[in-house]
Write a protein that holds these residues in place. Structure first.
Motif, mmCIF file in Angstrom:
data_model
loop_
_atom_site.group_PDB
_atom_site.id
_atom_site.type_symbol
_atom_site.label_atom_id
_atom_site.label_comp_id
_atom_site.label_asym_id
_atom_site.label_seq_id
_atom_site.Cartn_x
_atom_site.Cartn_y
_atom_site.Cartn_z
ATOM 1 N N MET A 126 0.817 -1.202 0.000
ATOM 2 C CA MET A 126 0.000 0.000 0.000
ATOM 3 C C MET A 126 0.852 1.254 0.000
ATOM 4 O O MET A 126 1.996 1.258 0.431
ATOM 5 N N CYS A 127 0.264 2.288 -0.539
ATOM 6 C CA CYS A 127 0.975 3.539 -0.759
ATOM 7 C C CYS A 127 -0.082 4.646 -0.639
ATOM 8 O O CYS A 127 -1.162 4.517 -1.224
ATOM 9 N N TYR A 128 0.218 5.684 0.134
ATOM 10 C CA TYR A 128 -0.757 6.776 0.281
ATOM 11 C C TYR A 128 -0.408 7.912 -0.682
ATOM 12 O O TYR A 128 0.763 8.237 -0.866
ATOM 13 N N THR A 129 -1.460 8.485 -1.272
ATOM 14 C CA THR A 129 -1.229 9.656 -2.122
ATOM 15 C C THR A 129 -1.186 10.864 -1.208
ATOM 16 O O THR A 129 -1.942 10.957 -0.244
ATOM 17 N N SER A 130 -0.296 11.788 -1.520
ATOM 18 C CA SER A 130 -0.187 12.995 -0.713
ATOM 19 C C SER A 130 -0.923 14.120 -1.423
ATOM 20 O O SER A 130 -0.314 15.027 -1.963
ATOM 21 N N GLY A 131 -2.236 14.001 -1.468
ATOM 22 C CA GLY A 131 -3.058 15.024 -2.119
ATOM 23 C C GLY A 131 -2.902 16.356 -1.410
ATOM 24 O O GLY A 131 -2.586 16.396 -0.225
ATOM 25 N N THR A 132 -3.113 17.437 -2.172
ATOM 26 C CA THR A 132 -2.970 18.765 -1.559
ATOM 27 C C THR A 132 -4.204 19.116 -0.735
ATOM 28 O O THR A 132 -4.163 20.009 0.088
ATOM 29 N N THR A 133 -5.320 18.422 -0.968
ATOM 30 C CA THR A 133 -6.520 18.687 -0.175
ATOM 31 C C THR A 133 -6.968 17.411 0.530
ATOM 32 O O THR A 133 -6.829 16.320 -0.010
ATOM 33 N N GLY A 134 -7.483 17.556 1.718
ATOM 34 C CA GLY A 134 -8.032 16.428 2.455
ATOM 35 C C GLY A 134 -6.951 15.506 2.978
ATOM 36 O O GLY A 134 -5.754 15.749 2.816
ATOM 37 N N ASP A 135 -7.369 14.423 3.621
ATOM 38 C CA ASP A 135 -6.429 13.456 4.185
ATOM 39 C C ASP A 135 -5.785 12.645 3.061
ATOM 40 O O ASP A 135 -6.366 12.497 1.987
ATOM 41 N N PRO A 136 -4.575 12.115 3.311
ATOM 42 C CA PRO A 136 -3.971 11.212 2.318
ATOM 43 C C PRO A 136 -4.888 10.020 2.069
ATOM 44 O O PRO A 136 -5.635 9.608 2.955
ATOM 45 N N LYS A 137 -4.818 9.475 0.852
ATOM 46 C CA LYS A 137 -5.681 8.355 0.468
ATOM 47 C C LYS A 137 -4.819 7.121 0.230
ATOM 48 O O LYS A 137 -3.825 7.182 -0.499
ATOM 49 N N GLY A 138 -5.237 5.995 0.796
ATOM 50 C CA GLY A 138 -4.452 4.770 0.661
ATOM 51 C C GLY A 138 -4.836 3.975 -0.581
ATOM 52 O O GLY A 138 -6.002 3.686 -0.803
ATOM 53 N N VAL A 139 -3.833 3.642 -1.382
ATOM 54 C CA VAL A 139 -4.038 2.771 -2.536
ATOM 55 C C VAL A 139 -3.439 1.414 -2.174
ATOM 56 O O VAL A 139 -2.291 1.353 -1.726
ATOM 57 N N VAL A 140 -4.221 0.349 -2.326
ATOM 58 C CA VAL A 140 -3.753 -0.984 -1.941
ATOM 59 C C VAL A 140 -3.604 -1.851 -3.185
ATOM 60 O O VAL A 140 -4.583 -2.162 -3.871
#
Lengths: 558, 558
Positions: free
Chosen positions: A192-206
């Motif tokens: 898994m890897c989290y995206t470091s979006g500029t808005t909101g919480d990071p999102k986990g991609v599995v």
């Protein structure tokens, strides 16, 4: 999906799941003499054969299971540079049925802690050189029970911390050098890897075993990177960033040697390791190459081995591509994102363009989709747009290595926000561009940066580029602002050069002269001191939008 | 397979099945301008773009569904050479959910009828040139309801036959050029092919969408054939033979042009089409190349475009490989069988051997296994043998494109005969050989031709080659015969050259001098007139074994 008839002909093929353990076993036996070469900053780099990676991965799996109590599905995080031990974790953790969670060491401490807690990581495998980053975080990571430290670095900051601390080499020493890897369902979580979006919480991609395996095959196809055991790949793209573009897995499939820079990512050591180890391929974002080019110009070195350079993460400026061509390093654009594993497109020119004047234009596109990535363009009204190289829409993609949701914790349903996933399950990339009839993608804007005006899109990037070509303009950013009649309209924020005198009417006429359609020309204009920037130097348009909303900008209406 | 924990991390990847329809859609859009070029024997070959193949495949699917009533899982057979219409059937039939059954037009009529009836084919798509073969069979094919004829050829023999006869072009004319391909389970049957074993009934191998898709990706990997849209592949290997080694599917994945010889498989037209259409790659069995070499020697032509030649089906004689090297055509050995889709190994030399004296030896092996094909060697006692390049055993393989059973009719369980499939599901290939530590396979014997003597194997091929190197020996075949003490022992059957005088003792001493171990030397010897041969010219050892059992050979014991 229609169920098979009762009298259906059944396939007689074996049902063998696509597992990362199979890639490891293959690479560490048939390609056992291939190497992971890790730069150490000293005279001689560290060399470890794929065979050794295989036995040490088995030892690591034994240690994690028997000593640390890691079970299938547990999350094991890495906080590490690109090096041989990180490759071992890449294979051991998913192969034993646990989930590898690569932590982005560039993130602010607060975000890093949020991500570790969200994933509920039980173990962190960390490089000794990153202890100064990790140690202060540990009190805020309640799920972490064990820290395993690899390589050089002062251990003092870890004294007296709550999680148990282990030395990697001591932990694996003496463990059996084979492991009976479980026969998992290929759709199980692997990494898994989290995206470091500029808005909101990071999102986990599995990622699943299946997605990683298929993606690795695609990377090795000649139309993509097409590497073999005759290649050595300089993997500059971090292992904490979308599986290092899939290279550690792909290289084990075909015996490609890996040259790993560890923490030596500055232009001078990169140039040095290219000259010394003679990689044939390299993968990195454009800023790395920009720095390397400056270094090579200042201090020429023999980089003649490097004939294929994969650039992704951002568009490569044409000047940089030309400069590398001159040095014999052929740049190949690729596009992808955390949600796409990441291989989405690769810009190999089509056969008819090779050797013609068209070739360079094709190489400047983001590239062509492979069979495994289906694409469509969606216009501002949700309509499907043709692949005519003209119609710009938001890119949506579908495929077996493309995310269809975000991770939302162990007890929660995956997240499928409507701005990220279509109702029929395609990923909305947030990128706006065109696709040519032969499947080449050209990206022009981020969807959040286009101005939706009366059911049509206006490209902020086009307006900015046109404005910045005026001799009086130092910088310009165009953002969407609400408009009662049109929904949104462009606001032009301009930084003038010192002593410049151009007024807004002049700039507006200039834009019209640059081919901007009349209905796209901004009515709202303002002068600012400088364009606000993000930590990585990109225009931070949300600051401008907020300043406008709060009435802090002195806007003039034409 | 262990079930995931209740609190398992779920993969967030999209669940997109690997379907042949996706390969078709990709190839006919993104690579729409690539071509299938079919040789016609006339001045200009027939050219059809991948885009046209796409629309015509949709039309064919409509015609099969709406006019002929073909439903999902129905079997649609082809009796056809390699040509554009055969490619359309390759894509239309599986994509609509039916099963493509390619008929081997070289089989005896009786076997062909047996196979059609066993598969219960409802439709046969046949080339007009093959009507003389098909028409007499039809009365014996009760399940066949429709015959669809493509291309030139006298239709008279089909007048008054029982199945309805259709013209392919009339059938598809005016049909919609798009088809809403169903979203099938990727494990559904896509295509079937019967092996023409020398003993027992033919055995049906049923490929799934998944196996075809994965195999196509492997073919396109640089370590395998590694083709791109800059290539044109001369597909000599028949489409009725193991999916033409996967080339029609693989080429649509990456836009490789296909040059199809139709019925023009003689050396002269092959040489002509190479000169005219300049393919970069070709695939065929050695006998084709032997004929082509003779043709090129007699009538030199410009074949300089052809730089990669994949040879499989049988080992390529070293002299042939050298001769092709001289012509600039680089031969690459590959090994496979109907049960392996067929890609099992490809003989690309490992990096360390490239440019060295070892390179040629590596090229003469059967090749190296890719990640998707796992291999093991089993000795005469069922024991696993090491990969040391010395220990010879029966090759067993496992993988997602390897058969784990044979088709046994719609209402029956698949067949898993113990001599073909191990208890844990691996395919027993019936081939005997060694594997080097770096995964290169060298085949020496068929399992049925090795002599199992006192728990050890004696290679009949080694004995035959040694015998035939004696100046007095014209031909020699060695077969296993029962022996009370050792289980089996070798019987040497020898054809002497005219006027030769060597006796058995001399030949036996000669073998010892050639490095054959003492315990492997035959005690039983006989002189025969000639070695019995099969219809394709191979030694027919079962005839010799029968003659020995019936006491018809004059055997001398030394």
């Amino acid at each position: 999906m229609s169920p098979p008839r009762e009298d259906a002909v059944l396939s007689t093929m074996q049902d063998v799941p696509l597992l990362i353990s199979r890639i490891l076993t293959h690479g560490s036996t048939i390609h056992g003499s291939s190497q992971v070469i890790t730069w150490t900053g000293e005279a001689e780099p560290h060399r470890r054969s794929f065979a050794e990676i295989g036995t040490r991965s088995a030892q690591l799996a034994h240690a994690l299971t028997e000593d640390l109590g890691v079970r299938e599905d547990d999350r094991v995080a890495t906080l590490a540079w690109n090096n041989a031990e990180h490759v071992e974790a890449y294979f051991a953790v998913p192969s034993m049925g646990a989930v590898l969670h690569t932590l982005n060491l560039r993130l602010p401490a607060e975000q890093l802690a949020w991500i570790v807690n969200h994933a509920a990581d039980r173990v962190v495998i960390a490089n000794g050189s990153l202890i100064p980053l990790l140690a202060p975080l540990l009190p805020h990571l309640p799920t972490v029970e064990h820290v395993v430290v690899t390589g050089p670095g002062d251990r003092t900051p870890l004294e007296g911390v709550r999680p148990r601390v282990h030395e990697y080499e001591e932990l694996i020493a003496g463990k059996p050098t084979a492991y009976d890897w479980p026969e998992l369902d290929e759709r199980r979580a692997a990494a898994m890897c989290y995206t470091s979006g500029t808005t909101g919480d990071p999102k986990g991609v599995v990622y699943s075993h299946r997605s990683v395996y298929l993606h690795s095959m695609q990377v090795n196809m000649t139309e993509s990177m097409g590497l073999t055991d005759q290649d050595t790949s300089l993997v500059v793209v971090p292992q904490f960033h979308v599986n290092a573009w899939g290279l550690p897995h792909a290289t084990f499939m075909t015996g490609v040697n890996m040259l790993m820079p560890d923490r030596f990512l500055q232009p001078a050591p990169l140039a040095e390791m290219i000259e010394a180890e003679r990689p044939t391929h390299a993968a990195a974002v454009p800023t790395i190459w920009q720095g390397l080019l400056a270094e090579l110009t200042a201090r020429p070195r023999d980089v003649s081995s490097l004939h294929q350079v994969t650039i992704g993460g951002a568009a490569c400026p044409p000047s940089l591509m030309e400069a590398f061509d001159t040095l014999g390093m052929r740049v190949c654009h690729a596009w992808g994102m955390t949600e796409t594993s990441p291989l989405g497109t690769v810009a190999r020119p089509p056969a008819h363009a090779v050797g013609t004047e068209e070739e360079f234009a094709y190489r400047l596109t983001q590239g062509r989709f492979p069979t495994g990535v289906e694409a469509r363009l969606t216009g501002p009204g949700g309509e499907r747009l043709p692949w005519d190289g003209q119609s710009a829409g938001e890119l949506e993609v579908r495929g077996a290595w493309i995310a269809g949701a975000y991770y939302n914790g162990v007890d929660a349903e995956p997240l499928r926000p409507a701005d990220k996933f279509s109702e029929d399950g395609w990923l909305k990339t947030g990128d706006v561009g065109t696709i040519s009839p032969d499947g080449f993608l050209t990206l022009t804007d981020r969807a959040k940066d286009v101005i939706k005006s009366g059911g049509e899109w206006i490209s902020s990037v086009d307006l900015e580029n046109a404005l910045m070509s005026h001799p009086d303009v130092a910088e310009a950013a165009v953002v969407a602002v609400p408009d009662d009649k049109w929904g949104e309209r462009p606001l032009a924020t301009v930084v003038l050069k010192e002593g410049a005198t151009a007024d807004f009417k002049t700039l507006r006429s200039f834009l019209a002269g640059e081919g901007i359609a009349k209905w796209q020309l901004p009515e709202r204009w303002t002068i600012i001191e400088s364009v606000p920037k993000t930590s990585v130097g990109k225009f931070d348009k949300k600051v401008l939008r907020r300043q406008y909303a709060e009435g802090k900008l002195d806007v003039q209406q034409l």
